[in-house]
Design a protein around this motif. Structure first.
Motif, PDB file in Angstrom:
ATOM      1  N   LEU B  13      48.091   5.530 -20.546  1.00  0.00           N
ATOM      2  CA  LEU B  13      46.957   5.853 -21.407  1.00  0.00           C
ATOM      3  C   LEU B  13      47.387   6.817 -22.501  1.00  0.00           C
ATOM      4  CD1 LEU B  13      43.913   5.074 -21.263  1.00  0.00           C
ATOM      5  CD2 LEU B  13      43.506   7.346 -20.324  1.00  0.00           C
ATOM      6  N   TYR B  14      48.181   7.801 -22.120  1.00  0.00           N
ATOM      7  CA  TYR B  14      48.673   8.783 -23.096  1.00  0.00           C
ATOM      8  C   TYR B  14      49.529   8.094 -24.170  1.00  0.00           C
ATOM      9  CZ  TYR B  14      51.501  12.455 -25.155  1.00  0.00           C
ATOM     10  OH  TYR B  14      52.156  13.266 -26.054  1.00  0.00           O
ATOM     11  N   GLU B  16      49.391   5.027 -25.123  1.00  0.00           N
ATOM     12  CA  GLU B  16      48.539   4.211 -26.003  1.00  0.00           C
ATOM     13  C   GLU B  16      47.753   5.073 -26.985  1.00  0.00           C
ATOM     14  OE1 GLU B  16      46.450   1.579 -23.366  1.00  0.00           O
ATOM     15  OE2 GLU B  16      48.248   0.349 -23.054  1.00  0.00           O
ATOM     16  N   GLN B  17      47.397   6.287 -26.539  1.00  0.00           N
ATOM     17  CA  GLN B  17      46.746   7.220 -27.473  1.00  0.00           C
ATOM     18  C   GLN B  17      47.697   7.574 -28.609  1.00  0.00           C
ATOM     19  OE1 GLN B  17      45.599  10.585 -25.102  1.00  0.00           O
ATOM     20  NE2 GLN B  17      43.756   9.588 -24.327  1.00  0.00           N
ATOM     21  N   LYS B  18      48.981   7.535 -28.290  1.00  0.00           N
ATOM     22  CA  LYS B  18      50.000   7.842 -29.304  1.00  0.00           C
ATOM     23  C   LYS B  18      50.392   6.579 -30.090  1.00  0.00           C
ATOM     24  CE  LYS B  18      50.467  12.178 -28.784  1.00  0.00           C
ATOM     25  NZ  LYS B  18      50.224  13.072 -29.921  1.00  0.00           N
ATOM     26  N   LYS B  19      49.602   5.535 -29.917  1.00  0.00           N
ATOM     27  CA  LYS B  19      49.771   4.254 -30.632  1.00  0.00           C
ATOM     28  C   LYS B  19      51.052   3.509 -30.257  1.00  0.00           C
ATOM     29  CE  LYS B  19      46.871   5.643 -34.479  1.00  0.00           C
ATOM     30  NZ  LYS B  19      45.668   5.058 -33.894  1.00  0.00           N
TER      31      LYS B  19
END
Lengths: 114, 224
Positions: B13-14, B16-19
């Motif tokens: 998740l982290y 993906e938050q960082k693209k």
């Protein structure tokens, strides 16, 4: 690479990776960083920012192949040498040895790596 | 000490938050991140969150967003952008090499071509060739989109596809003189160079498609 003499190692990073893969068959990123740390007794610490671009470059050049395995609830990407990679490793190690010898002759002719 | 499925999901998740969406890079960063956390938890006897924070700081610089002229419509973490650039550079170098070779051969035999045969059909051949290529690449584009997975190769395919698509239509020698390969019975070297480049460059679509399929196949066989 995080250390004072990192610039000296920087140009040899690809050769270090190729040499390790030649010896051990296949390795994953974290394993490479730990192995290098262990072999250099903590002297050389390859950062993530240096390792992965180097691996991706070697992969793009067709010197490395990739294999994916499932380990501990996650996927792991192993790198191994291609045929071209095996040949290139021999060439690059020869180049590196010649470079070290030249440097040895320049810096301290009485010292030997043999 | 192995991380639990939930802890792995937290890391994912982290990322993906960082693209970080491209699978071929994401899986190895996730594994490296998890290995680092496991090592810190074991050696320094700390909890998951503290170990996570150590890794987060280590990777911070590699997750910075990279922007460039080529990737303007994409927000990419630096680690992904570097890989894209390497792949794109390889495509360009190979394309230019073969383009040079083709152009050299054509220039070498230019005079003999012009005297021994009627070259007026060349623009039509190239023009229709563009369309055949376009159909072929469009089929690959459809197939690569249908996989529904994001990889470095798929994203590069998409970026290059837009450019080649426009080129095949706008600069087609069937209706535009700018890059014609023949004019008044003469073979035009710059036209040959440009057409050879587009054809050689277009071969990369097949390679990118194959690489994308290879990643997807490896992932599907061992999916979580």
């Amino acid at each position: 690479m995080s250390m004072g003499n990192s610039k000296l190692y920087k140009g040899s990073l690809n050769t270090i990776i190729l040499k390790l893969l030649d010896e051990r068959g296949k390795m994953y990123g974290y394993e490479i960083t730990q192995k290098v740390k262990e072999l250099t007794k903590g002297e050389l610490n390859i950062t993530e920012g240096a390792l992965y671009p180097a691996l991706h470059k070697l992969e793009a050049e067709g010197l490395l192949d990739v294999e994916i395995a499932k380990v501990d609830n996650r996927l792991r990407k192993y790198y191994k040498l291609t045929e071209a990679g095996e040949k290139e490793t021999v060439n690059r190690l020869q180049e590196l040895e010649e470079f070290i010898r030249s440097m040895q002759n320049l810096v301290n002719p009485n010292w030997s790596i043999e | 000490m192995s991380l639990t499925k939930e802890q792995i999901q937290d890391i994912e998740l982290y990322l993906e938050q960082k693209k970080l969406f491209v699978l071929d890079v994401k899986i190895e960063v996730l594994d490296h991140f998890a290995n680092g956390i496991e090592q810190s938890m074991k050696v320094e006897k700390i909890g998951f969150l503290d170990a996570f924070e150590i890794e987060r700081i280590k990777w911070e610089n590699d997750f910075n967003i990279y922007t460039s002229f080529l990737f303007t419509h994409n927000e990419l973490p630096k680690i992904v952008a570097k890989k894209w650039k390497k792949e794109e550079k390889k495509i360009l170098v190979n394309s230019l090499f073969f383009t040079g070779l083709v152009t050299f051969l054509v220039v070498l035999f230019k005079t003999s071509l012009e005297t021994k045969m009627d070259v007026s059909f060349l623009n039509k051949i190239i023009g229709y060739g563009y369309f055949i290529y376009l159909v072929f690449i469009a089929i690959l584009n459809f197939k690569i989109t249908n996989t529904g997975k994001s990889t470095t190769y798929r994203n590069l395919f998409k970026i290059n596809f837009s450019g080649v698509f426009i080129w095949f239509f706008v600069f087609n020698p069937l209706w535009l003189n700018t890059f014609q390969v023949e004019s008044n019975g003469n073979v035009l070297s710059y036209g040959v160079f440009m057409s050879a480049f587009v054809f050689c460059f277009s071969f990369s679509f097949l390679i990118l498609y194959k690489k994308h399929k290879h990643v997807i196949k490896s992932l599907t066989a061992r999916s979580l």
